[in-house]
Design a protein around this motif. Sequence first.
Motif, PDB file in Angstrom:
ATOM      1  N   PHE A 164       0.860  -1.119   0.044  1.00 33.19           N
ATOM      2  CA  PHE A 164      -0.171  -0.132  -0.059  1.00 33.19           C
ATOM      3  C   PHE A 164       0.998   1.469  -0.008  1.00 33.19           C
ATOM      4  CE2 PHE A 164       0.894  -0.747   4.232  1.00 33.19           C
ATOM      5  CZ  PHE A 164       0.872   0.494   5.040  1.00 33.19           C
ATOM      6  N   TYR A 165       0.331   2.375  -0.594  1.00 33.46           N
ATOM      7  CA  TYR A 165       0.832   3.775  -0.527  1.00 33.46           C
ATOM      8  C   TYR A 165       0.525   4.393   0.622  1.00 33.46           C
ATOM      9  CZ  TYR A 165       1.877   8.373  -2.345  1.00 33.46           C
ATOM     10  OH  TYR A 165       2.371   9.745  -2.367  1.00 33.46           O
ATOM     11  N   ASP A 211       6.360   0.901  11.972  1.00 34.83           N
ATOM     12  CA  ASP A 211       7.895   0.914  12.861  1.00 34.83           C
ATOM     13  C   ASP A 211       8.130   2.409  12.903  1.00 34.83           C
ATOM     14  OD1 ASP A 211      10.335   0.957  13.495  1.00 34.83           O
ATOM     15  OD2 ASP A 211      11.148  -0.166  12.138  1.00 34.83           O
ATOM     16  N   ALA A 212       7.973   3.174  14.107  1.00 36.26           N
ATOM     17  CA  ALA A 212       8.285   4.543  14.184  1.00 36.26           C
ATOM     18  C   ALA A 212       9.807   4.872  14.064  1.00 36.26           C
ATOM     19  CB  ALA A 212       7.826   4.996  15.659  1.00 36.26           C
ATOM     20  N   ASP A 213      10.717   3.968  14.341  1.00 34.16           N
ATOM     21  CA  ASP A 213      11.932   4.221  13.977  1.00 34.16           C
ATOM     22  C   ASP A 213      12.450   4.414  12.520  1.00 34.16           C
ATOM     23  OD1 ASP A 213      12.456   3.859  16.855  1.00 34.16           O
ATOM     24  OD2 ASP A 213      13.275   1.719  16.601  1.00 34.16           O
ATOM     25  N   LEU A 214      11.688   4.106  11.706  1.00 32.99           N
ATOM     26  CA  LEU A 214      11.953   4.459   9.941  1.00 32.99           C
ATOM     27  C   LEU A 214      11.866   6.025   9.943  1.00 32.99           C
ATOM     28  CD1 LEU A 214      10.346   1.305   8.294  1.00 32.99           C
ATOM     29  CD2 LEU A 214      12.696   1.709   8.775  1.00 32.99           C
ATOM     30  N   PHE A 215      11.144   6.612  10.759  1.00 30.71           N
ATOM     31  CA  PHE A 215      11.006   8.080  10.660  1.00 30.71           C
ATOM     32  C   PHE A 215      10.283   8.607   9.394  1.00 30.71           C
ATOM     33  CE2 PHE A 215      12.192  12.544  10.283  1.00 30.71           C
ATOM     34  CZ  PHE A 215      11.968  12.933  11.488  1.00 30.71           C
ATOM     35  N   LEU A 216      10.984   8.420   8.154  1.00 29.18           N
ATOM     36  CA  LEU A 216      10.248   8.939   6.953  1.00 29.18           C
ATOM     37  C   LEU A 216      10.731   7.867   5.883  1.00 29.18           C
ATOM     38  CD1 LEU A 216       8.909  11.511   6.186  1.00 29.18           C
ATOM     39  CD2 LEU A 216      11.180  12.515   5.527  1.00 29.18           C
ATOM     40  N   TYR A 217       9.847   7.636   4.989  1.00 22.65           N
ATOM     41  CA  TYR A 217      10.071   6.754   3.698  1.00 22.65           C
ATOM     42  C   TYR A 217      10.361   5.168   4.360  1.00 22.65           C
ATOM     43  CZ  TYR A 217      10.751  11.208   1.911  1.00 22.65           C
ATOM     44  OH  TYR A 217      10.673  12.756   1.553  1.00 22.65           O
ATOM     45  N   TYR A 218       9.674   4.203   3.368  1.00 29.42           N
ATOM     46  CA  TYR A 218       9.586   2.995   3.509  1.00 29.42           C
ATOM     47  C   TYR A 218       8.953   2.281   4.663  1.00 29.42           C
ATOM     48  CZ  TYR A 218      12.962   2.189  -0.447  1.00 29.42           C
ATOM     49  OH  TYR A 218      13.523   1.963  -1.676  1.00 29.42           O
ATOM     50  N   GLU A 219       8.137   3.218   5.440  1.00 29.18           N
ATOM     51  CA  GLU A 219       7.333   2.313   6.512  1.00 29.18           C
ATOM     52  C   GLU A 219       6.315   1.729   5.854  1.00 29.18           C
ATOM     53  OE1 GLU A 219       5.667   5.919   5.000  1.00 29.18           O
ATOM     54  OE2 GLU A 219       7.625   5.897   6.053  1.00 29.18           O
ATOM     55  N   ASP A 220       5.734   2.253   4.816  1.00 34.75           N
ATOM     56  CA  ASP A 220       4.508   1.509   4.133  1.00 34.75           C
ATOM     57  C   ASP A 220       5.189   0.193   3.516  1.00 34.75           C
ATOM     58  OD1 ASP A 220       5.756   2.815   2.141  1.00 34.75           O
ATOM     59  OD2 ASP A 220       4.298   4.264   1.347  1.00 34.75           O
ATOM     60  N   THR A 221       6.129   0.139   3.004  1.00 30.37           N
ATOM     61  CA  THR A 221       6.882  -0.838   2.275  1.00 30.37           C
ATOM     62  C   THR A 221       7.164  -1.944   3.381  1.00 30.37           C
ATOM     63  OG1 THR A 221       7.798   0.360   0.539  1.00 30.37           O
ATOM     64  CG2 THR A 221       8.758  -1.941   0.971  1.00 30.37           C
ATOM     65  N   ASP A 222       7.622  -1.801   4.528  1.00 31.39           N
ATOM     66  CA  ASP A 222       8.018  -2.398   5.710  1.00 31.39           C
ATOM     67  C   ASP A 222       6.576  -3.229   6.367  1.00 31.39           C
ATOM     68  OD1 ASP A 222       9.809  -3.372   7.915  1.00 31.39           O
ATOM     69  OD2 ASP A 222       8.408  -2.166   9.060  1.00 31.39           O
ATOM     70  N   LEU A 223       5.607  -2.394   6.419  1.00 31.72           N
ATOM     71  CA  LEU A 223       4.439  -2.943   6.984  1.00 31.72           C
ATOM     72  C   LEU A 223       3.526  -3.917   5.923  1.00 31.72           C
ATOM     73  CD1 LEU A 223       2.462  -3.216   8.995  1.00 31.72           C
ATOM     74  CD2 LEU A 223       1.213  -1.110   8.366  1.00 31.72           C
ATOM     75  N   SER A 224       3.772  -3.674   4.798  1.00 29.88           N
ATOM     76  CA  SER A 224       3.412  -4.264   3.495  1.00 29.88           C
ATOM     77  C   SER A 224       4.053  -5.796   3.474  1.00 29.88           C
ATOM     78  CB  SER A 224       3.638  -3.650   1.877  1.00 29.88           C
ATOM     79  OG  SER A 224       2.741  -2.639   2.155  1.00 29.88           O
ATOM     80  N   TRP A 225       5.273  -5.855   3.741  1.00 28.46           N
ATOM     81  CA  TRP A 225       5.957  -6.904   3.839  1.00 28.46           C
ATOM     82  C   TRP A 225       5.691  -7.827   5.239  1.00 28.46           C
ATOM     83  CZ3 TRP A 225       9.219  -9.560   0.829  1.00 28.46           C
ATOM     84  CH2 TRP A 225      10.102  -9.252  -0.145  1.00 28.46           C
ATOM     85  N   ARG A 226       5.520  -7.149   6.244  1.00 28.37           N
ATOM     86  CA  ARG A 226       4.761  -7.942   7.342  1.00 28.37           C
ATOM     87  C   ARG A 226       3.601  -8.369   7.095  1.00 28.37           C
ATOM     88  NH1 ARG A 226       4.954  -4.371  11.467  1.00 28.37           N
ATOM     89  NH2 ARG A 226       5.941  -2.536  10.541  1.00 28.37           N
ATOM     90  N   VAL A 254      17.401  -0.898   5.329  1.00 29.02           N
ATOM     91  CA  VAL A 254      16.951  -1.662   6.772  1.00 29.02           C
ATOM     92  C   VAL A 254      15.865  -2.578   6.284  1.00 29.02           C
ATOM     93  CG1 VAL A 254      15.563  -1.313   8.652  1.00 29.02           C
ATOM     94  CG2 VAL A 254      17.800   0.073   8.278  1.00 29.02           C
ATOM     95  N   VAL A 255      14.874  -2.118   5.641  1.00 19.78           N
ATOM     96  CA  VAL A 255      13.855  -2.866   5.061  1.00 19.78           C
ATOM     97  C   VAL A 255      13.987  -4.023   4.182  1.00 19.78           C
ATOM     98  CG1 VAL A 255      11.571  -2.815   4.029  1.00 19.78           C
ATOM     99  CG2 VAL A 255      12.356  -0.870   5.309  1.00 19.78           C
ATOM    100  N   ALA A 256      14.863  -3.983   3.325  1.00 14.13           N
ATOM    101  CA  ALA A 256      15.221  -5.138   2.471  1.00 14.13           C
ATOM    102  C   ALA A 256      16.077  -6.051   3.115  1.00 14.13           C
ATOM    103  CB  ALA A 256      16.104  -4.491   1.193  1.00 14.13           C
ATOM    104  N   THR A 257      16.871  -5.707   4.090  1.00  9.65           N
ATOM    105  CA  THR A 257      17.609  -6.731   5.041  1.00  9.65           C
ATOM    106  C   THR A 257      16.711  -7.360   5.893  1.00  9.65           C
ATOM    107  OG1 THR A 257      19.591  -5.299   4.944  1.00  9.65           O
ATOM    108  CG2 THR A 257      19.514  -6.967   6.726  1.00  9.65           C
ATOM    109  N   ARG A 258      15.719  -6.827   6.541  1.00  9.79           N
ATOM    110  CA  ARG A 258      14.548  -7.495   7.293  1.00  9.79           C
ATOM    111  C   ARG A 258      13.676  -8.468   6.508  1.00  9.79           C
ATOM    112  NH1 ARG A 258      11.716  -2.398  10.077  1.00  9.79           N
ATOM    113  NH2 ARG A 258      13.044  -2.246  11.812  1.00  9.79           N
ATOM    114  N   HIS A 259      13.601  -8.190   5.133  1.00 12.16           N
ATOM    115  CA  HIS A 259      12.377  -8.897   4.437  1.00 12.16           C
ATOM    116  C   HIS A 259      12.768  -9.431   3.145  1.00 12.16           C
ATOM    117  CE1 HIS A 259       9.568  -7.244   7.514  1.00 12.16           C
ATOM    118  NE2 HIS A 259      10.052  -5.877   7.330  1.00 12.16           N
ATOM    119  N   ALA A 260      13.687  -9.044   2.441  1.00 15.37           N
ATOM    120  CA  ALA A 260      13.861  -9.582   1.018  1.00 15.37           C
ATOM    121  C   ALA A 260      14.594 -10.984   0.770  1.00 15.37           C
ATOM    122  CB  ALA A 260      14.598  -8.452   0.104  1.00 15.37           C
TER     123      ALA A 260
END
Length: 355
Positions: A194-195, A213-228, A269-275
């Motif tokens: 989702f966007y 994830d509040a620690d992401l601050f800005l950008y990729y928080e939506d991609t991270d949650l989409s992975w999860r 961070v997000v790629a390392t977590r999930h990809a």
Amino acid sequence: MPGGALTRVRALVVTWQAATMLPECLDSLLAQDVDPALLEVVVVDNASTDGTRELLARAYPTVRVIASDRNRGFAGGVALGLADFDGDAVVLLNNDARLDLGAVRALLDALAGDRVGAATARVLLAGQWRRTAGATSVSPDGRSAWEPAGGGDPAGVVLVNSTGNVVHADGSGGDRDWLVPADEEHADPEVFGFYGGASALRWEAVVEAGGIDADLFLYYEDTDLSWRLRAHGWRVVYVRDAVARHRHAASSGATSPLFRYYNTRNSLVVATRHAPGLVVLRAWLRQAGGLIRAALRDGPGAGVTTARGRALRDALVRLPRSLAERRSLWAGAAVTRRDALRAVGPPPPPPRAHS
């Protein structure tokens, strides 16, 4: 919520130093054809000093304001704005965007689908655009393919900002259908992610997936949650009838050091977590190459070069934690990482830095 009517929905706008943009955004939310008793509109103000809180108190007395003690970024603002929520669904809208009438209803209706965890809007770039062969950086993505069209320009067209998020083979996130003329867009309803700037989330799914994830601050928080969400077996759907219009990067600027730091760090961070492993390797090589190119082009002391360097350093320092999260977040996942990326609509367009 599954199988039942929605009773509690929160529309959330996170803002910082954007008092001039808020009225258009909030007016579009308050005009939606949704029962006001169902839809609570909330603004998280990230410690603005531009009169934002005075504006809200004066012009929007029905909007609840959550005042942050500091700038928590978009991700931190969303987390703060949802800390006391225990309803059915959340609508997210960027402060530099507005919704067409009926958009919220269309997004909420889509959440009733089987295992739908998120519904993402059809996001169009505000205004009209025309093709240009010029070499100056005039288009919304910092390239020269498009420039703003003047009023009444017969060559002017509306462009797509996003029909949902995708992840490319090099780990970068991006907007599906970026800069596709709106009348040529016929995207698949199934999409990877989702966007975050115009979407609705099923709260049950968000909680199960671990929240923003509040620690992401800005950008990729939506991609991270989409992975999860996908790891927990939830789907993401694109809702073409839910239209949002976005002033792209009006809040942060797509070429600023701020953008470059968080975009670079969070992509790693997000790629390392999930990809999948090969995608993670490509992500690190891509960002290292970007730093080298920036240093050669702009000089090692330039603002964007320095931002890239700090981002790579911080992502590297965080690497042991990211790898531990990689193991824990996908333990017992409903799908494999590769299956999460597979068969969710047509192939993505050429890579573009995620916004």
